[in-house]
Design an enzyme around this catalytic site. Structure first.
Site, PDB file in Angstrom:
ATOM      1  CG  ASP A  18      -0.012  -0.172   2.378  1.00 45.63           C
ATOM      2  OD1 ASP A  18       0.682   0.520   2.136  1.00 45.63           O
ATOM      3  OD2 ASP A  18      -0.736   0.414   3.277  1.00 45.63           O
ATOM      4  CD  GLU A  19       5.472   3.149   1.962  1.00 45.31           C
ATOM      5  OE1 GLU A  19       6.736   4.175   2.085  1.00 45.31           O
ATOM      6  OE2 GLU A  19       4.725   2.878   2.933  1.00 45.31           O
TER       7      GLU A  19
END
Length: 192
Positions: A18-19
């Site tokens: 998620d980054e």
């Protein structure tokens, strides 16, 4: 999430599930950096119900630092000329890359803030920390020459993940999900 990011730029580098980093240098047609960040934030929240913080900066290290400053739905700009007022005041433990072993050693040397590290003689840091000393000094001074790499060659690992709509409790549901993720991971592995 990465599908959404790729709608804004071709230069997207995943860092984790998620980054990631997005290079918007050639995206002026989409607006200024703040409006692009607001659009990205809005799309991610609307389409996958995921709040996100965004850092806007001239390099990856400062962007990551900025994104950590306002969570979960913040947008932070961090320019190199603002380091002394926004970053140097932070404790040394807040600098990316400073771990449990390095932190006590820095404190023993009287280096307690990022600003103190930034203003420490680089040769002194090299003597005490070798190449890690150079990297810490560069980060503390906002230096990061790495580029956003959308083609990251031979990956060290291949995985698949999915945000579940609810907590699975039955063994049958868990096995179905594991099978689905395993099949997707196998397909990705064969593609590479």
């Amino acid at each position: 999430m990465f599908e959404i990011l790729n709608e804004f730029s071709d230069l997207v580098e995943p860092v984790s599930v998620d980054e990631g980093y997005v290079d918007i240098t050639d995206c002026a047609h989409l607006g200024d950096p703040i409006s692009i960040a607001e659009q990205i934030q809005k799309e991610i929240l609307h389409r996958i119900d995921l709040p996100c913080s965004i850092g806007i900066a001239p390099n990856k290290f400062l962007a990551k630092t900025a994104s950590d400053m306002k969570k979960p739905m913040g947008i932070t700009i961090l320019r190199k000329i603002e380091l002394s007022e926004k970053m140097w005041i932070l404790p040394i433990d807040d600098l990316m890359g400073i771990g449990k072993k390095t932190s006590p050693r820095l404190h023993q040397l009287g280096i307690n803030t990022i600003g103190e590290l930034a203003n420490t003689d680089r040769e002194f840091l090299l003597r005490h920390f070798k190449s890690m000393g150079k990297l810490m000094w560069e980060y503390a001074n906002g230096i990061d020459n790495s580029e956003v790499e959308s083609d990251y060659g031979n990956p060290k690992s291949i995985s698949t993940s999915e945000v579940l709509p609810y907590n699975y409790t039955s063994t049958e549901d868990i096995y179905k999900q594991l099978k689905k993720l395993s099949i997707e991971t196998g397909m990705r592995l064969r593609e590479k």
